[in-house]
Enzyme design. Structure first.
Site, short mmCIF file in Angstrom:
data_model
loop_
_atom_site.label_atom_id
_atom_site.label_comp_id
_atom_site.label_asym_id
_atom_site.label_seq_id
_atom_site.Cartn_x
_atom_site.Cartn_y
_atom_site.Cartn_z
N GLU A 59 9.44 -3.75 10.64
CA GLU A 59 9.48 -2.20 9.95
C GLU A 59 10.19 -1.40 11.13
O GLU A 59 9.58 -1.34 12.27
CB GLU A 59 8.52 -1.51 9.18
CG GLU A 59 8.58 -0.34 8.76
CD GLU A 59 7.68 0.13 7.52
OE1 GLU A 59 6.86 -0.78 7.45
OE2 GLU A 59 8.04 1.30 7.18
N LYS A 119 -0.80 -9.63 2.75
CA LYS A 119 -0.23 -9.10 3.92
C LYS A 119 -1.29 -8.01 4.66
O LYS A 119 -1.82 -7.32 4.00
CB LYS A 119 1.13 -8.10 3.48
CG LYS A 119 1.90 -7.58 4.54
CD LYS A 119 3.32 -7.07 4.33
CE LYS A 119 3.17 -5.56 3.66
NZ LYS A 119 2.62 -4.69 4.45
N ASP A 173 0.81 -1.29 0.06
CA ASP A 173 0.00 0.06 0.07
C ASP A 173 0.97 1.15 -0.12
O ASP A 173 0.63 2.36 -0.23
CB ASP A 173 -0.98 0.00 0.98
CG ASP A 173 -0.32 0.04 2.51
OD1 ASP A 173 0.68 -0.19 2.80
OD2 ASP A 173 -1.24 -0.09 3.60
N SER A 174 1.98 0.87 0.01
CA SER A 174 3.25 2.19 -0.34
C SER A 174 2.72 2.67 -1.76
O SER A 174 3.28 3.84 -1.93
CB SER A 174 4.57 1.51 -0.21
OG SER A 174 4.79 0.49 -1.11
N ASP A 225 -0.87 -6.00 -0.33
CA ASP A 225 -1.35 -5.60 0.87
C ASP A 225 -2.81 -5.41 1.17
O ASP A 225 -3.54 -5.13 0.01
CB ASP A 225 -0.66 -4.25 1.14
CG ASP A 225 0.32 -4.10 2.24
OD1 ASP A 225 0.44 -4.96 2.93
OD2 ASP A 225 1.02 -3.16 1.95
N GLU A 278 -1.37 -5.43 8.41
CA GLU A 278 -0.54 -4.85 9.67
C GLU A 278 -1.05 -5.49 10.89
O GLU A 278 -2.34 -5.53 11.01
CB GLU A 278 -0.48 -3.57 9.54
CG GLU A 278 0.13 -2.81 8.12
CD GLU A 278 0.27 -1.38 8.19
OE1 GLU A 278 -0.11 -0.85 9.18
OE2 GLU A 278 0.97 -1.06 7.13
#
Ligand code: KIV
Length: 295
Positions: free
Chosen positions: A212, A144, A75-76, A114, A146
């Site tokens: 991270e 993925k 999602d970057s 993501d 978080e």
């Protein structure tokens, strides 16, 4: 030897290459799509492996041909591809479209997509619905999300449904409004929470976990503690794998980039020079030349 023991032993060669290099995740001979089992096996052999983000088919095909075994449609894309300031506004539709493009651009890499902010926090069922969409519609091999302990139930339901999950702890950019961008896990209490988060995602069935912006010593301890691979970004040299945001890595990102990133090329300069050379030739009347012209 147990997977745990293999994971914790030193690499089989100083460069981290396996004894049978034809099997290596990076630099090996296999052309079929990489699976989560290949990743577990590579880590058990003591290989370190690289992951890069990708957001379009053409860039993904370049990285695939370079042998990058795992590609993250992160999602970057929000700040590195779509022009948002953070990852927070990224939608499921945007992730789904760009993930499908990355899958089409690759033949070998495992593509991980993501789940964006708001696509899984509500409930495990919401996570399953959105992850299923990315697996079926975009064709990715894994998703993925978080969060450590707080995402345990989501990860467990996805894994039970047959969807491989990469977890992400430490700095979790989707929580930037609450957390800011700062190194995580400093101090005894925060370090203990990081270890609990790492164990929670492993227990839930995640096949790997991104760490991270974590102090190197803590990332090394998490890596020794877990039997699933750790993927570091700003987490020092002792994780099993590394990931970089590709626009930082090739020098496309404008302005300040995080200290943990390394720039291996200057594409911003190269693209800018090419655009100026083209514009100069159009203005000067030397492009198109006879060889570019039909009669
Ligand atoms: O979105 C992303 O690119 C990521 C990496 C920083 C791991 O989550």
């Amino acid at each position: 030897m147990s997977l745990q023991a293999a994971h914790n032993q030193s690499p089989t060669s100083p460069a981290g290459a396996p004894s049978d290099s034809s099997k290596a995740l990076y630099g090996g001979k296999s052309n079929r799509r990489v699976t989560v089992h290949d990743i577990a096996a590579a880590t058990a052999r003591g290989e370190k492996w690289p992951m890069l983000t990708a957001y379009d088919a053409m860039t993904a095909s370049v990285f695939d041909e370079a042998g990058i075994p795992v590609m993250l449609v992160g999602d970057s894309m929000g700040n590195c591809h779509l022009g948002y300031e953070t990852t927070v506004p990224v939608t499921m539709d945007e992730i789904a479209i760009l993930s499908a493009a990355v899958v089409r651009g690759t033949k070998r890499a495992l593509v991980v997509a993501d789940l964006p902010f708001g696509a899984y926090q509500e409930s495990p069922v919401q996570a399953l619905r959105n992850a299923t969409r990315l697996i079926k519609e975009s064709g990715v091999g894994a998703v993925k999300l978080e969060g450590g302990e707080r995402s345990h139930e989501q990860i467990k339901l996805l894994v039970d449904a047959g969807i491989p999950v990469m977890a992400h702890i430490g700095l979790t950019p989707q929580s930037v409004n609450a957390m800011g961008y700062r190194v995580q896990g400093r101090g005894e209490e925060a370090a203990q929470q990081m270890l609990r988060d790492a164990k929670a995602v492993q227990d839930a069935g995640a096949f790997a976990v991104v760490l991270e912006l974590v102090p190197a010593e803590l990332a090394a301890e998490v890596t020794r503690t877990l039997h699933i691979p750790t993927v570091g970004i700003g987490a020092g040299p002792d994780t099993d794998a590394q990931v970089l945001v590709y626009t930082d890595m090739v020098g496309l990102t404008g302005g300040k980039v995080p200290r943990f990133t390394k720039q291996y090329a200057d594409l911003r300069q190269i693209l800018g020079d090419a655009a100026k050379a083209y514009a100069d030739e159009v203005v000067g009347g030397t492009f198109p030349a006879p060889e570019h012209t039909f009669h």
